[in-house]
Motif scaffolding. Structure first.
Motif, mmCIF file in Angstrom:
data_model
loop_
_atom_site.group_PDB
_atom_site.id
_atom_site.type_symbol
_atom_site.label_atom_id
_atom_site.label_comp_id
_atom_site.label_asym_id
_atom_site.label_seq_id
_atom_site.Cartn_x
_atom_site.Cartn_y
_atom_site.Cartn_z
ATOM 1 N N ALA A 84 0.822 -1.212 0.000
ATOM 2 C CA ALA A 84 0.000 0.000 0.000
ATOM 3 C C ALA A 84 0.852 1.255 0.000
ATOM 4 O O ALA A 84 0.425 2.310 -0.474
ATOM 5 C CB ALA A 84 -0.925 -0.009 1.216
ATOM 6 N N TYR A 85 2.080 1.141 0.513
ATOM 7 C CA TYR A 85 2.939 2.336 0.602
ATOM 8 C C TYR A 85 3.374 2.870 -0.757
ATOM 9 O O TYR A 85 3.995 3.904 -0.858
ATOM 10 C CB TYR A 85 4.164 2.044 1.472
ATOM 11 N N ARG A 86 3.042 2.106 -1.838
ATOM 12 C CA ARG A 86 3.338 2.635 -3.173
ATOM 13 C C ARG A 86 2.273 3.629 -3.647
ATOM 14 O O ARG A 86 2.410 4.200 -4.718
ATOM 15 C CB ARG A 86 3.397 1.504 -4.193
ATOM 16 N N HIS A 87 1.199 3.731 -2.893
ATOM 17 C CA HIS A 87 0.094 4.578 -3.343
ATOM 18 C C HIS A 87 0.011 5.841 -2.503
ATOM 19 O O HIS A 87 0.245 5.792 -1.288
ATOM 20 C CB HIS A 87 -1.215 3.789 -3.271
ATOM 21 N N PHE A 90 -1.601 6.230 1.053
ATOM 22 C CA PHE A 90 -1.000 5.590 2.221
ATOM 23 C C PHE A 90 -0.498 6.642 3.211
ATOM 24 O O PHE A 90 -0.375 6.400 4.395
ATOM 25 C CB PHE A 90 0.155 4.710 1.741
ATOM 26 N N TYR A 91 -0.181 7.805 2.722
ATOM 27 C CA TYR A 91 0.488 8.831 3.534
ATOM 28 C C TYR A 91 -0.475 9.909 4.004
ATOM 29 O O TYR A 91 -1.342 10.347 3.257
ATOM 30 C CB TYR A 91 1.641 9.446 2.734
ATOM 31 N N ASN A 92 -0.295 10.308 5.258
ATOM 32 C CA ASN A 92 -1.149 11.344 5.830
ATOM 33 C C ASN A 92 -0.472 12.707 5.704
ATOM 34 O O ASN A 92 0.631 12.901 6.205
ATOM 35 C CB ASN A 92 -1.411 11.072 7.307
ATOM 36 N N PRO A 94 -1.487 16.706 6.391
ATOM 37 C CA PRO A 94 -2.568 17.547 6.953
ATOM 38 C C PRO A 94 -3.295 18.328 5.862
ATOM 39 O O PRO A 94 -2.675 18.772 4.895
ATOM 40 C CB PRO A 94 -1.833 18.498 7.905
ATOM 41 N N GLU A 95 -4.551 18.419 6.065
ATOM 42 C CA GLU A 95 -5.471 19.116 5.165
ATOM 43 C C GLU A 95 -4.941 20.499 4.745
ATOM 44 O O GLU A 95 -4.938 20.857 3.575
ATOM 45 C CB GLU A 95 -6.772 19.290 5.945
ATOM 46 N N GLU A 96 -4.447 21.279 5.769
ATOM 47 C CA GLU A 96 -4.059 22.662 5.505
ATOM 48 C C GLU A 96 -2.837 22.776 4.580
ATOM 49 O O GLU A 96 -2.553 23.836 4.036
ATOM 50 C CB GLU A 96 -3.813 23.437 6.822
ATOM 51 N N VAL A 97 -2.093 21.710 4.400
ATOM 52 C CA VAL A 97 -0.951 21.749 3.475
ATOM 53 C C VAL A 97 -1.439 21.861 2.024
ATOM 54 O O VAL A 97 -0.738 22.355 1.144
ATOM 55 C CB VAL A 97 -0.069 20.488 3.654
ATOM 56 N N GLY A 98 -2.652 21.375 1.824
ATOM 57 C CA GLY A 98 -3.231 21.484 0.475
ATOM 58 C C GLY A 98 -2.845 20.295 -0.391
ATOM 59 O O GLY A 98 -2.278 19.304 0.082
ATOM 60 N N HIS A 99 -3.134 20.396 -1.646
ATOM 61 C CA HIS A 99 -2.912 19.301 -2.587
ATOM 62 C C HIS A 99 -1.426 19.039 -2.773
ATOM 63 O O HIS A 99 -0.641 19.957 -2.911
ATOM 64 C CB HIS A 99 -3.555 19.655 -3.928
ATOM 65 N N MET A 100 -1.052 17.785 -2.696
ATOM 66 C CA MET A 100 0.371 17.466 -2.855
ATOM 67 C C MET A 100 0.515 16.262 -3.758
ATOM 68 O O MET A 100 -0.135 15.275 -3.562
ATOM 69 C CB MET A 100 0.977 17.182 -1.490
#
Lengths: 100, 263, 326
Positions: A84-87, A90-92, A94-100
């Protein structure tokens, strides 16, 4: 009616791939019979692009295609399902960081 | 007035369009006879595609003829269907080459090759016609005939250089068809007028290029160009073989049986 | 439908295969698609080869009755449409033979069986096309019936067959409309044209209903084909669907369906039809239809007359290949 014919000799089978729109990859559309590459290309054009479906055609003798063995499906493909870590999900982040 | 046969006011422009339209229709009709009967399913598809291209070209040219024909006394105008279905054999203007019976696949291919090797450069040159509508028809037709030439060339090579039997059949087809090729390059006074206006090109100017193409493919096919110089003619002025009458009888039977009906 | 004569019961399978068989059925039940190289029960393969090849044969034999009118089509628009349609049928035959080939049945062998009279194809194509109206009736009724059957086949469990059917259905969408338009033009035409349309409907209606195959009570193969999701609806279900769709169309045309027993069920809304002549159906399937002999003779003639062409192409290709190798 029951006249027995001499068996018709088999003709080389070809797989046909067509690029239907600019920017898309060639996609497998089917197969046909032809004695050589030029006739295969023409037959592919005549059979698979009658409704404006084509921009480019590939034909490949069917016997040259190397396929994976369906009985090895578990070994070949299941190991990838547990990584799953390839997707990205899988990684959190924070919302406020915006689209990444 | 409901009619069973039409008269055509054959001005040079109308005559020109009908000649080219009749070539395409009659040859397309001949190819359509093969549907379901070709040597392989792949070639069945191919011959029908060429037939459809030609019927399409015929329709565009008949539409042009109808547009250019002075209207009749009773105000009626001809249409693609009245031209196709209500003219008698002597009113047809196609090349004799186009009306010849199919014969075997070899003859079908050879006829189409000899015609395509002419008509493709012909339409290419016609793309520069001073007549915008003709130039547009030529541009569309040329893409189609370029493919017909390629398709038939490949088959002429394979059948000519295939087996001794196929070689003999192709040579025989060539000998049979040869004397019907000269008519493609003929022009007459009506066409000379249109040539002078830059509307059409001189078909005889295509001859040398045609001969080079034919020679090149025949060489690769190990076939020999016939020596005979005698050429048949007559189709352009309505003097046809016996074959066209049968073709038209079959093609026209239904519309002629019910004058004025819509199908 | 194009495979109505299919009657192939699976042979009892080997015990060793029991586990594979169970896995196979699990895949089918979960709507998984079976692909060419996957393990499959021999009877599944055989059933598919039989069904797909019958379907393919029906397409190329089906070229003949309509093809007979290409040279007589009464307008250039009709001529182009009919030639394109009959050509499509050839293409559909080709797609289907290709699907059968993924199951190791060569096209040449299948076509040889057809020409030897050893293979079945749809009974409908053994009826003659007497008049131009028959071209309308075939497009409207025969293609209409075919579509009823073919749409569910797009979800057939065997991937290559399902994919071929998707392509066929997409291309066929104009066929029925083409036929209906011809019928409508005739029905609105002169008295003679209307009579021609009615006569064609009279002759094609019952054979069209037979296209769906024997009644469910007589159809032995359906259960297994249904379990394998090769078949999704029974013959009678599809037939009823077809009748219900067609009756209002006939009314719209102002034509009369040749069935004095036809009536609408007040509760279900279904159109109930009269007794189908199954004896006629059996005779046509057995080779005794009005055109069976002509159809096969025509296919054989094309094949035999094309032999020298196929031989030449093979000889040329072999020589080119050896020149390259040298």
């Amino acid at each position: 009616m029951n006249k027995t014919l001499k068996a018709t000799p088999p003709v080389q089978l070809w797989e046909v791939f067509i690029r239907s729109r600019s920017g898309l990859a060639h996609k497998h559309v089917g197969s046909l019979h032809a004695e050589d590459a030029e006739l295969a290309l023409q037959a592919a054009r005549n059979l698979f692009t009658r409704r404006g479906e084509g921009l480019s055609i590939w034909v490949v003798p069917s016997h040259l295609i190397v396929a994976s063995d369906p009985s090895e499906k578990g070994m070949l493909f299941e190991p990838a399902l547990s990584k799953a870590y390839r997707h990205p999900t899988f990684y959190n982040v924070p919302e406020e960081v915006g689209h990444m | 007035m409901v009619t069973n046969t039409i008269s055509v006011s054959e001005t040079p422009q109308v005559l020109y369009a009908l000649r080219r339209a009749d070539d395409a229709l009659i040859l397309g009709h001949r190819l359509s006879e093969c549907c379901g009967h070709a040597p392989t399913l792949e070639e069945d598809m191919a011959l029908a595609n060429i037939g459809l291209d030609l019927i399409g070209q015929a329709r565009a040219l008949y539409a042009l003829a109808a547009l250019r024909e002075p209207s009749l006394e009773d105000g009626r105008a001809n249409t693609e269907d009245t031209y196709a279905y209500l003219r008698d054999v002597g009113q047809y203007r196609n090349l004799l080459l186009c009306e010849l019976p199919n014969g075997d696949f070899g003859r079908i291919i050879m006829r189409q090759f000899l015609y395509s090797a002419f008509i493709d450069p012909y339409w290419r040159a016609m793309m520069k016609s001073s007549d915008a509508q003709l130039a547009a028809i030529a541009e569309k037709a040329e893409k189609e005939t370029a493919y017909h030439l390629r398709y038939t060339s490949e088959w002429v090579i394979r059948l000519g250089d295939g087996t001794p039997k196929s070689h003999d059949r192709m040579q025989a087809a060539l000998e049979f068809l040869w004397s019907y090729t000269g008519e493609m390059f003929d022009t007459d006074e009506a066409e000379a007028m249109l040539q002078a206006e830059g509307m059409i090109i001189d078909a005889s100017a295509i001859h040398d290029g045609w001969r080079t193409t034919v020679q090149t493919i025949l060489d690769r096919a190990t076939l020999t160009l016939p020596q005979s110089a005698w050429m048949q003619k007559g189709g352009r002025s309505g003097r046809h073989s016996e074959h066209l009458g049968f073709l038209l009888a079959e093609m026209q039977q239904l519309p002629r049986s019910e004058p004025g009906a819509v199908w | 439908m194009y495979t109505q004569a299919l009657n192939d019961l699976p042979t009892p399978h080997n015990l060793e295969d029991a586990e594979k068989m169970a896995n196979f059925q699990t895949r089918i039940d979960s709507e998984d698609r079976i692909e060419a190289n996957d393990w499959m029960p021999e009877a599944y393969r055989r059933t598919l080869v039989r069904q797909i090849s019958q379907h393919a044969h029906s397409e190329i034999i089906g070229q003949l009755p309509e093809g007979a009118w290409i040279t007589r089509a009464p307008s250039l628009r009709r001529k182009a449409a009919l030639l394109a349609k009959v050509q499509d049928e050839c293409g559909h035959g080709l797609y289907l033979y290709a699907a059968a080939e993924t199951l190791n049945a060569s096209r040449e062998a299948l076509m040889d069986q057809l020409m030897e009279g050893k293979a079945k194809y749809s009974s409908i194509f053994n009826y003659p096309t007497m008049t131009w109206a028959d071209i309308g009736a075939i497009g409207w009724l025969v293609d209409g019936a075919a579509i009823m059957n073919q749409i569910p086949l797009c979800r057939c469990s065997y991937g290559p067959y399902a994919r071929a059917m998707i392509r066929v259905c997409k291309e066929e969408s104009f066929h029925q409309r083409q036929g209906f338009e011809i019928m409508m033009t005739l029905a609105k035409g002169s008295a003679r044209q209307k009579a021609m349309a009615q006569d064609a409907l009279n002759r094609w209606w019952w054979p069209s209903l037979m296209m769906f195959g024997p009644p469910d009570t007589d159809s032995q193969h359906s259960d297994q084909s249904t379990r394998w999701k090769i078949k999704r609806f029974s013959n009678d279900e599809l037939r009823q669907k077809f009748v219900d769709a067609t009756v209002p169309q006939a009314q719209f045309l102002g034509l009369t369906l040749p069935d004095p027993d036809l009536r609408q069920d007040e509760v279900t809304g279904n159109w109930m039809y009269g007794e189908i002549d199954w004896e006629e159906f059996k005779q046509v399937i057995a080779g005794n239809g009005p055109c069976n002999q002509d159809r096969l003779a025509s296919r054989r003639k094309a094949h035999e007359e094309g032999a020298w062409v196929r031989e030449a192409a093979a000889a040329y290709a072999a020589r080119q290949a050896s020149r390259h190798a040298a």
